[in-house]
Design an enzyme around this catalytic site. Sequence first.
Site, mmCIF file in Angstrom:
data_model
loop_
_atom_site.group_PDB
_atom_site.id
_atom_site.type_symbol
_atom_site.label_atom_id
_atom_site.label_comp_id
_atom_site.label_asym_id
_atom_site.label_seq_id
_atom_site.Cartn_x
_atom_site.Cartn_y
_atom_site.Cartn_z
ATOM 1 N N PHE A 1 -1.068 9.816 -7.630
ATOM 2 C CA PHE A 1 -0.991 8.388 -7.391
ATOM 3 C C PHE A 1 -1.712 7.607 -8.474
ATOM 4 O O PHE A 1 -1.648 6.401 -8.498
ATOM 5 C CB PHE A 1 -1.584 8.031 -6.021
ATOM 6 C CG PHE A 1 -0.973 8.862 -4.910
ATOM 7 C CD1 PHE A 1 0.379 9.073 -4.851
ATOM 8 C CD2 PHE A 1 -1.790 9.423 -3.934
ATOM 9 C CE1 PHE A 1 0.936 9.828 -3.839
ATOM 10 C CE2 PHE A 1 -1.232 10.168 -2.919
ATOM 11 C CZ PHE A 1 0.122 10.378 -2.876
ATOM 12 N N SER B 1 0.825 -1.207 0.000
ATOM 13 C CA SER B 1 0.000 0.000 0.000
ATOM 14 C C SER B 1 0.859 1.257 0.000
ATOM 15 O O SER B 1 0.564 2.221 -0.715
ATOM 16 C CB SER B 1 -0.925 -0.005 1.224
ATOM 17 O OG SER B 1 -1.673 1.181 1.303
ATOM 18 N N TRP C 1 2.260 1.630 -3.428
ATOM 19 C CA TRP C 1 1.214 2.050 -4.358
ATOM 20 C C TRP C 1 1.043 3.561 -4.329
ATOM 21 O O TRP C 1 0.812 4.192 -5.359
ATOM 22 C CB TRP C 1 -0.109 1.378 -3.984
ATOM 23 C CG TRP C 1 -1.263 1.770 -4.862
ATOM 24 C CD1 TRP C 1 -1.667 1.174 -6.018
ATOM 25 C CD2 TRP C 1 -2.173 2.869 -4.644
ATOM 26 N NE1 TRP C 1 -2.765 1.821 -6.539
ATOM 27 C CE2 TRP C 1 -3.092 2.865 -5.711
ATOM 28 C CE3 TRP C 1 -2.294 3.840 -3.661
ATOM 29 C CZ2 TRP C 1 -4.115 3.801 -5.817
ATOM 30 C CZ3 TRP C 1 -3.313 4.778 -3.763
ATOM 31 C CH2 TRP C 1 -4.205 4.748 -4.836
ATOM 32 N N HIS C 2 1.191 4.160 -3.146
ATOM 33 C CA HIS C 2 0.967 5.592 -3.019
ATOM 34 C C HIS C 2 2.081 6.412 -3.657
ATOM 35 O O HIS C 2 1.834 7.561 -4.056
ATOM 36 C CB HIS C 2 0.825 5.978 -1.547
ATOM 37 C CG HIS C 2 -0.535 5.703 -0.985
ATOM 38 N ND1 HIS C 2 -0.896 4.469 -0.492
ATOM 39 C CD2 HIS C 2 -1.624 6.496 -0.848
ATOM 40 C CE1 HIS C 2 -2.152 4.524 -0.079
ATOM 41 N NE2 HIS C 2 -2.622 5.729 -0.279
ATOM 42 N N GLY C 3 3.266 5.894 -3.747
ATOM 43 C CA GLY C 3 4.325 6.683 -4.348
ATOM 44 C C GLY C 3 5.624 5.910 -4.447
ATOM 45 O O GLY C 3 5.909 5.031 -3.637
#
Length: 501
Positions: A501, A320, A323-325
């Site tokens: 994102f 996670s 996934w955000h950056g």
Amino acid sequence: MLFNSVQYIFFLPLCAILYFLVPQRWRNLFLLMASYYFYMCWMPQYALLMAASTLTTWLCGFFVDRAKRGPMRKAALALNITVNLGILFLFKYYNFFISLVTRSMAVLGIAVSFPASSLLLPVGISFYTFQALGYSIDVYRGDICHERSLINYAAFVSFFPQLVAGPIERSGKLLPQFRETHRFDPAQATQGLRLVLLGMFKKVAIADMAALYVDAVFDDLYQICGGLTVAMAVFLFTIQIYCDFSGYSDVARGSAQIFGFQLMENFDAPYFSTSITEFWSRWHISLSTWFRDYLYIPLGGNRRGFARKLTNLMLVFLASGLWHGAALSFVVWGALHGFYRVAEEAWRKCVKPLEFRYSWCVKIQTVVKTAWCFVLVSLAWIFFRADSVLSGVMIVKQILQGGGGLTRLMDDSYCLISAFMPEYSTLRWAYVFVLFFAVCLVLFMDFRKKYRHVEPVCQIAACPAILRWAVYYAMILAVMFAFVMTTNEYGQAGAFLYFQF
């Protein structure tokens, strides 16, 4: 095209009027064209990426549906996942990966170099990629049937209200709505407009206004500010990112509701959670459930022992964060939340929760647990906002060192506000008043939502007419004031944080 822009104010009603004027059989094609126009206002050529992802996942569903059994189904799904994640890797993670490899080799005394990519990150690529992948996996599992109409499926992937920042809709919930007949419903449209107003209020009057203070501290001045000032900036960023993202989700849900579509709720008063477990059942619900269904459960979930469960939880939160950056600071943010969840599970396993007999003890415990959860979440947000892990550590260190107390906080805040506001002292006080009023109103509505189970727009709608319209006008005036204060010299409003994102 931004939701908080003049263009969208004209685009949404015009699109809704034309949608209900177009014959039923052409409506999904119209929505598809409108959605691609919405996306192409940013960078037209990147619409080809979305089209490629759409076509790949639709063909995967076709082959999986035709091949009921055998290796063809697995091969089609594997190829589809490889293509979509490959596109995501190239545009989002390639430079991050080669930098990690280069630094790792340098530690070993090996000098290597790779050509860097100059490609821009397409807006919302992580959102529509995950939504498309979820569809193909659902078809493979047999949870849904393959959508035979490419137009319906393409409209599902590119539906403009939730295209660039979610919520990440499930195919079993949203896709069937494109086969339904939608008629204009004034009551539903009114409810949608209320959601749009609430979302704009959160985004412009809170998130964009708070960003002025937060950016001044995090980007330039945190080294000369006192610890309490930095803590105030962390608190405001905690509020900013919630109002920024939940504001987008509210505008998305409201816009879709005008057309007769129902999107899932993405936020449910997360800052009144009493544990990190509860927080993640209320924050970014579409993403957390996506990782639960498509990563945590396939990894084994909690079916293979307690140690494996904790390992799976940590892997999910690391994924996670990534996934955000594409930065180590995001990985640290995910690792912190993973550590919180693992610690909570271990605590529940090893220590029996206390049981209180008196109601006042339960209320005190709820307040303490809510405050503690908020502090833990805010601590993790530092690394989400910081430019690097080192910057995040320095910010935490500065908060712990303190210094100056309330007097220093007032002085620092006056200097910060004077730096990004005009010379007129009246506007500075108006900035503080509008931001304070907006934050208190949103938190109050979230409190009632959590403990009275009443939606914020329903809370306002249930007020007496005079009070109801007073709140509406106050929200509109706050949005107008904040929009003037936060637009840049080119007249552009602040982009939503999750667009990156």
